[in-house]
Structures are given as C-alpha cells and as structure tokens.
Design an enzyme around this catalytic site. Structure first.
Site, PDB file in Angstrom:
ATOM      1  CD  GLU A 127      69.760  97.079  84.403  1.00 30.62           C
ATOM      2  OE1 GLU A 127      70.119  95.969  84.931  1.00 30.62           O
ATOM      3  OE2 GLU A 127      70.151  97.143  83.219  1.00 30.62           O
ATOM      4  CD  GLU A 196      74.280  99.160  82.548  1.00 30.73           C
ATOM      5  OE1 GLU A 196      74.302  98.186  82.294  1.00 30.73           O
ATOM      6  OE2 GLU A 196      74.315  99.359  83.893  1.00 30.73           O
TER       7      GLU A 196
HETATM    8  C1  GAL Z   1      72.886  95.610  83.446  1.00 28.90           C
HETATM    9  C2  GAL Z   1      73.442  96.072  84.902  1.00 28.90           C
HETATM   10  C3  GAL Z   1      75.041  96.241  84.917  1.00 28.90           C
HETATM   11  C4  GAL Z   1      75.517  95.074  84.284  1.00 28.90           C
HETATM   12  C5  GAL Z   1      74.899  94.602  82.963  1.00 28.90           C
HETATM   13  C6  GAL Z   1      75.643  93.389  82.389  1.00 28.90           C
HETATM   14  O1  GAL Z   1      71.796  95.126  83.702  1.00 28.90           O
HETATM   15  O2  GAL Z   1      73.124  97.572  85.124  1.00 28.90           O
HETATM   16  O3  GAL Z   1      75.556  96.624  85.973  1.00 28.90           O
HETATM   17  O4  GAL Z   1      75.676  93.904  85.188  1.00 28.90           O
HETATM   18  O5  GAL Z   1      73.471  94.573  83.156  1.00 28.90           O
HETATM   19  O6  GAL Z   1      76.807  93.519  81.852  1.00 28.90           O
END
Ligand code: GAL
Length: 791
Positions: A127, A196
């Site tokens: 990110e 994610e």
């Molecule tokens: C994303 C990040 C993850 C985690 C998530 C929130 O932005 O890539 O590592 O931090 O947010 O749980």
C-alpha cells in the site's frame, strides 16, 4: 494450530492462503535469523501445500498489519543515514537482503509454483501508493527499484504491489478495501485482483469492537466477480492473537480477532464462515464461464445490474445485482422474474436458476458463550498462604545498573530500541523552604507532555497520576497535582509504549516518550519551573524483566498471608491446572489494570482491561445495506475493549502451569478466572423464498422434482448431538438468533416437527414449506426459525 486452521480454510472453500512475512520476527538482530517454532515459514508454506492449497507470500517487507513498527526490525532505525521506504541506499540494501533471503529459502525448498510448489504469487511493498506523495519524486524511483529488484529474484511467479496504481510492469497492481468491484488494474494485460477484503476491522485498546455483517462481505465479493474479478483474498480469514509485544499501533489490542470467519480461538464464526462457503461454491459453479470470457454488463433499472458470462461452447453464468441501499426490487432477466433484496447479488450458474443470493443466508448461526471457571479450583494448602499467589515489587525509579544520566529529555524509541515497553525518566530536585511550591501543596501541579503512549508519574516513590493517549492521538499531556516536601524530592516518570506505529508516511519518525516540557507549576502565584533541560537519569526496562521474572523462576518471589492488591508496579505469580476438555481457553482479566502476562514463560500479550471504550458509537443492530466503513458497526461500547486473553491449549500442560503478570496500575489477581469458549446454541432462519442449499443446486434439474428451501443445523463438535430445540416457529417469527419469539402467524406443529427431525442427531435438515408445516397465514411470506442446543 496451523493444520487445523488451514483445513478449516479449505473446508470454507478457500484455494489460497495469503500470509505476510514479518521481518522483525525473522531478523530480530541484524544478520541473525530466526525461523524456528512459530517462525518456521518454510514449515508453514509446506503445511499449506500438504492441505492442497496455494500460497500468496506477501514478503513486504513493510507489512503494516497492525504489527509492531509495520514489521520492520528496530535495528533498521539505527543504521546511519537510513530513510525508510524511499529511494535511500542503506534502506534499499537491507530491504533487498531480506527479500532475497526469503525468496532463496523458498526456492531452496522448491516452494514456488514454477518449481512445482504452492506459492503462486508474492508481494513486494504494501500500500505504498496510499502514502507515496509524501515522499516526493523519490517515491517513483523507489517503486521502480522495488519492482526491478523483485523481478530480478526470478521466482517464476508474478509479483503484486497492492494499492499501487503506478506499479511498473510486470508488477500487478491490486486492490485492498471493503469493496473492490470498481477497481481496474493499470494494464489490460493484468488480472483484476483483490488482496485484502476486510472481513471486519481491528480492535484498539480504548475502542469498541468493530464487526462486519456477512451479507455485506458476500455482496462485495459477488460484485467483484460480477465485474471481472479473478482473485479475492479475505483480510483476515483468521486473525488470531498478537502475542507478546507484536502489536503495532499504538494501542492495537492483543486480540486480532477481526470478526473474521475463523475466530481468534480457531473456531468457525457462524453464519459468516458458512455463508461465505456457500458463496464460494456458488461462484465456482460459474467457473467454466468465468474463466473463459469477459462479462457483458447491462442495466436492469436504476442501480440494478446484470452481468452475463457466456461462452461459445454453451456455458453461461449470470450475476444480478441490486445496489440500492434500501429498496428491494423485482427484475426481469431473460424472460424470468427475480426478486433482488436491496444491496444483494443473485448468482445464476446457468443464467437461469439462482444458486445463492448474498443477502439470504442458508447457513446456521452459532451463538458462542464463555464459561467462567475459577483459576484455583482447589487451593493448595501446602502453599502456606490462602491465595496461591506470590509477588515481587518492581522498584519505583532507577534500580538497574544500566541507568545513565543525560541533560534534557530524550525520545523513547531511540533510547529503548524497543527492547522493553518501559523507560524511566528520573529527577531529583531540591525544594527550599521559601519556594512557592510548598506554600500550599494542593496547589502545585506537575505538568508533563509526552509523545505517548502512556505514563505514570511518581513523586517521592508514590504514584501521583497517570495519563494515556488513544488510538487517534498517542500524545499525553497531564497536569498532576503533587505534594512536595522540603529538601530533596524525586520525580520518577515511567513512560511506556503500547505497540509502535505501523502506518502512515514517515511513521517511523513519530517517536514516543516524554519529550517535554516537564514543569512544576505553582498555581497559587503562577510560578513555573521548567525541569525539561535538567539532568535526568534513564533506565530502560524493568528490574523484573532483567531478573527473568516472566519465566516464573527466580528466588525473588515472596509469598505470605497478605497478598498486596491494588498496588502499582508489582509482579504476580501463580500455578494452575489447565481447565478440563478441549475447548479453547482464555484468561478473564477482571479486576486487573494494565500490564503483560506470561503462561509458562510465553507472553500471551499486553492486557489492559482498565481501558474502557466510549459509551457512544455502538448500534444495537447493524444494517448490512449500504457502504460499510470501520466505524459503521461497533459493539461493546462502555466496556473494557479487551477482557479475555487467549491462551493456546498447546502452551498448557494438564497441571503445574505458571502464570506471571506484571501489573502497572494496581489490581487484584485473585479475581482472574478462566473462560472456555463453548457453543451456547445453533440457530437459523430460512424463508420460503430463500434459494435451495447451494449443495443441492442442479439436483432439481436432474430429478425434475421441485424442492423447497431447507433449514439445516449441525453440531459443531464431534460426538455431539442436538439435545433440545429451544425455539421453533414456522410463520412470521420475530427477533433474531438468540431472541426469537412467536408472532400470531405460527404453525402449531413447528416445534414437534423440528424435534422429531433433529433431536438425537448430529445434524438435521427440514424443508421450509407449507407442505411440511401447513399454512398458518395464507398469502403471507413465511419463514422457519429454530434455535437448538447440542450436548
Ligand atoms: C491495510 C494494510 C494491512 C492492514 C489493514 C488494516 O491497509 O495493508 O496490513 O493494516 O490495512 O487492518
């Protein structure tokens, strides 16, 4: 726990296990690597392969992840001239060494798919695109470098960069978020991937507990595949526990449950797990068409959208979406009529029959309960004292010989290198009889400003006040009323970190600790003395840490008839037998303040039941319809953010286990109890208009018989059977699982039919139709609601 968790993931319909690689775990000291035990990455990857699943290895090595310092080892901070995550020589060198190390390990074991292994993807960075503008033009060259560095490692499988719109070829830019259906990669040659999909959200100390309804997650997933998505990963599918001091933050809680489909304890969260499993089946029923062609998208009305994947060889799959946030719709598609609840997608694997609607859950719900059990079921009288606890006082102020003196106030992370959460700032100051602070003791305050994360102030050895930041603002500014004496006064400030920052541009520069000013203020006459640039004495860590008290051994432990309670800075120890059975175990930290706990020498994490979330912001029910965000659905307002702390069964022996606590604020350890996580009841509610179970999809087509929707229940553990039906109603029952009640429209036979079908069996299925139950109210849509228990 790995094999069981991986199997449950496979059973839930997953194909790939995605995992981060934590640099700070694997290289805690520069060039000293640790891949043993829980850090055995090769073993983890092989365990996934043995289950027949693939791996996405997200090396990072920056990972965010609510993990201490975003996964970076602290020694990195001390390399001269280093700048993290930008076009900086020293940083790039270390990043490359670690990334290459991991890739080489995997290659040596033939773990890449190109070598016949399970790893089909790897990730570099994480990110960065969300924050790269802060790094100016160096961001671009850093990303170019990261891409070619990764490519040069020649894994034979693709690399991804998540949230990196400008990811250079051949890096695949991927999407993270609650929804990614509108995302498009930066080249038509790249597949649309979602690395994610947040199944809930993380918990902070001081915060309420976020949760995300499965109807919304299923909607987001179906929309993604409806609009050409290829790879979708849940973050988290199982989040587990951040043991030790691994949480980032600041203020990330020890539990990383995340409201994930597999809960913190490794149990299935239902109906979340089951509904997503059904969703995965429904999507895979469309596989032949999905992988063969792109969709044709048409509008069926305002915010109503159809996608058709149709091949020349006769495969056809369709997705019908209602993206309205509050109105259901009936649409006409290919000559048939379909009812689409608001914020839902229907999946038609043959372009005609509905296999699943994301808002209609066929899966049962499981209501968990925690059973409390005393830590001490029988007090061992040979202990010689009634409570079975022993203790060691942690001295206030400087007690170790590593203490040193410096002019002025120092930033904490630079001093501790995160070897400990704790740093003492101590000062001795002479107060003459004629100084204004003594005129009226109650009118003197100690003013302390800290970058965070929390502090305790002691005056002449006594706790005078405490302060803490919160997840939104780590800084602490306190005015603590103090009483000073003639002559020498000691001011001991214990500053502590609660997980180092893990997110944001330049997050490593945030700093912590008492950087000042620190002042004494005489409120009566306005006199102020700034103590900030005086000679402060520093001590990193606690004496008890140095003495190895966490392991339980040491000759310092004292026992006696009067266990000190409500006393700050004290170590406690006891021994206990594991609770009987196999249910997952937690310790219930009722009556305790803040600290860290160890079981048989393993840290189960920071505990902080004294940090209570705000009273507002929670909703009694959460409407899954409409865009989700991490504040939309919260529970546990006005309660301790985390009271239960997971103790893995595998860390426990049947008897003679040691529990050690370090308590900062003051508590009563005799109130601590076990909680084992069990199943309270199963329940389900299925309407006459629900699709048939996805497992039965197609069976009507072969048998030619029209089946009805089914309500199914199954006891979650082996050797259990359904022992009672607590509620059954066919008609228009009120309430939700756990609080069902009858309405006027209710079939008289429901309870006996359900009892007949279920009692004594491990599982049962009942047709939801008037054929089974008769019709208690003509012309009205009915459903069957059941709550049952297993023994
Ligand atoms: C994303 C990040 C993850 C985690 C998530 C929130 O932005 O890539 O590592 O931090 O947010 O749980």
């Amino acid at each position: 726990m790995w094999p069981d968790l991986i199997q449950k993931s496979k059973d839930g319909g997953l194909d790939v296990i995605e995992t981060y690689v934590f640099w700070n775990l694997h290289e805690p000291v520069r060039r000293q690597y640790d891949f043993k035990g829980r850090n055995d990455l090769v073993k983890f990857v092989k365990t996934v392969a043995e289950a027949g699943l693939y791996v996405h290895l997200r090396i990072g090595p920056y990972v965010c992840a609510e993990w201490n310092y975003g996964g970076f080892p602290l020694w990195l901070h001390f390399i001269p001239g280093i700048q993290f995550r930008t076009d900086n020589g020293p940083f790039k060198e270390e990043m490359q060494i670690f990334t290459a190390k991991i890739v080489d390990m995997m290659k040596k074991e033939n773990l890449y798919a190109s070598q016949g292994g399970p790893i089909i993807l790897s990730q570099i960075e994480n990110e960065y695109g969300n924050i790269d503008s802060a790094y100016g033009s160096a961001a671009k060259s850093y990303i170019q470098w990261a891409a070619s560095m990764a490519t040069s490692l020649d894994t034979g499988v693709p690399w991804v960069m998540c949230q990196q719109a400008d990811a250079p070829d051949p890096m695949i830019n991927t999407c993270n978020g609650f929804y990614c259906d509108q995302f498009t990669p930066n080249s038509v040659k790249k597949p649309k991937m979602w690395t994610e999909n947040w199944t809930g959200w993380f918990l902070s100390f001081g915060g309420a507990a976020p949760y995300r309804p499965v109807e919304d997650i299923a909607f987001a997933v179906a929309r993604f595949f409806q609009l050409g998505g290829t790879f979708q990963n849940y973050y988290m599918y199982h989040g587990g526990t951040n043991f030790g001091r691994t949480t980032g933050g600041p203020f990330i809680a020890t539990s990383y449950d995340y409201d994930a489909p597999i809960d913190e304890y490794g149990l299935l969260r239902q109906p979340k797990w089951g509904h997503l499993k059904d969703l995965h089946k429904a999507i895979k029923l469309c596989e032949a068409a999905l992988i063969a062609t792109d969709p044709t998208i048409t509008s069926l009305g305002t915010n109503l959208e159809a996608s058709v994947y149709k091949t020349g060889t006769g495969s056809c799959a369709a997705f019908l979406a209602n993206v309205r946030t509050n109105s259901d719709a009936t649409v006409n598609f290919s000559g048939n009529s379909y009812h689409l609840p608001a914020w839902s997608v229907s999946i038609l694997p043959d372009c005609k029959n509905v296999a699943l609607n994301t808002a209609q859950i066929n899966s049962m719900a499981v209501m968990p309960r925690f059973m409390q059990q005393s830590l001490k079921n029988d007090i061992d009288s040979s202990d010689g004292f009634q409570s079975g606890w022993s203790w060691v006082d942690e001295p206030v102020g400087i007690s170790k010989n590593n203490a040193f003196t410096k002019l002025g106030l120092l930033e904490q992370i630079n001093v501790t290198a995160d070897k400990s959460d704790y740093l003492w700032y101590s000062l001795s100051t002479e107060i003459q009889g004629d100084e204004p602070f003594l005129e009226d003791g109650s009118q003197t305050v100690l003013h302390v400003e800290s970058l965070g994360h929390a502090l305790h102030a002691f005056i002449n050895g006594k706790l005078a006040g405490s302060g803490t930041g919160n997840s939104g603002n780590a800084k602490v500014t306190e005015d603590i009323p103090v009483t000073l004496i003639h002559g020498k006064n000691t001011i001991d400030l214990l500053s502590l970190t609660v997980g180092l920052q893990n997110y944001g541009a330049f997050y490593d520069k945030q700093g912590a600790g008492i950087t000042g000013p620190v002042k004494l203020k005489g409120l009566a006459n306005g006199t102020t003395v700034d103590l900030s640039s005086q000679q402060w004495t520093y001590q990193v860590g606690l004496q008890g840490e140095e003495l190895g008290l966490p392991s339980g051994s040491s000759s310092k432990w004292v026992s006696g008839s009067t266990l000190p309670k409500k006393q700050p800075l004290i170590w406690y120890k006891t021994t206990f037998d594991a609770p009987a059975g196999n249910d997952p175990v937690a310790l219930h930290f009722i009556g305790m303040g803040k600290g860290e706990a160890w079981v048989n020498g393993q840290s189960i994490g920071r505990y902080w039941p004294a940090y209570v979330s705000s009273n507002s912001g929670c909703t009694s029910s959460c409407d899954y319809r409409g865009p989700y965000n991490s504040n939309k659905c919260l529970k546990n307002c006005g309660k301790p953010s985390q009271q239960l702390y997971h103790v893995p069964r595998s860390w426990l022996k049947p008897s003679g286990n040691t529990l050690v606590l370090f308590e900062e604020i003051g508590g009563d350890p005799t109130q601590i109890s076990f909680a084992t996580k069990q199943v309270e009841s199963l329940c389900s509610r299925v309407s006459e208009y629900h699709p048939l179970p996805v497992d039965m999809w197609g069976s009507d087509l072969t048998t030619g018989r029209k089946s009805s929707p089914m309500l199914s229940l199954e006891c979650p553990f082996p050797n259990q059977v359904i022992s009672s039906i607590k509620f059954a109603s066919f008609g228009t029952p009120h309430g939700t699982c756990g609080s069902f009640s009858h309405s006027k429209c209710s079939s008289r036979m429901a309870l006996s039919i359900v009892q007949e079908a279920c009692i004594g069996s491990k599982s049962c299925s009942i047709g939801v139709s008037i054929d089974t139950f008769g019709d208690p109210c003509r012309g009205i849509a009915k459903s069957l609601a059941v709550e049952a228990s297993c023994t």
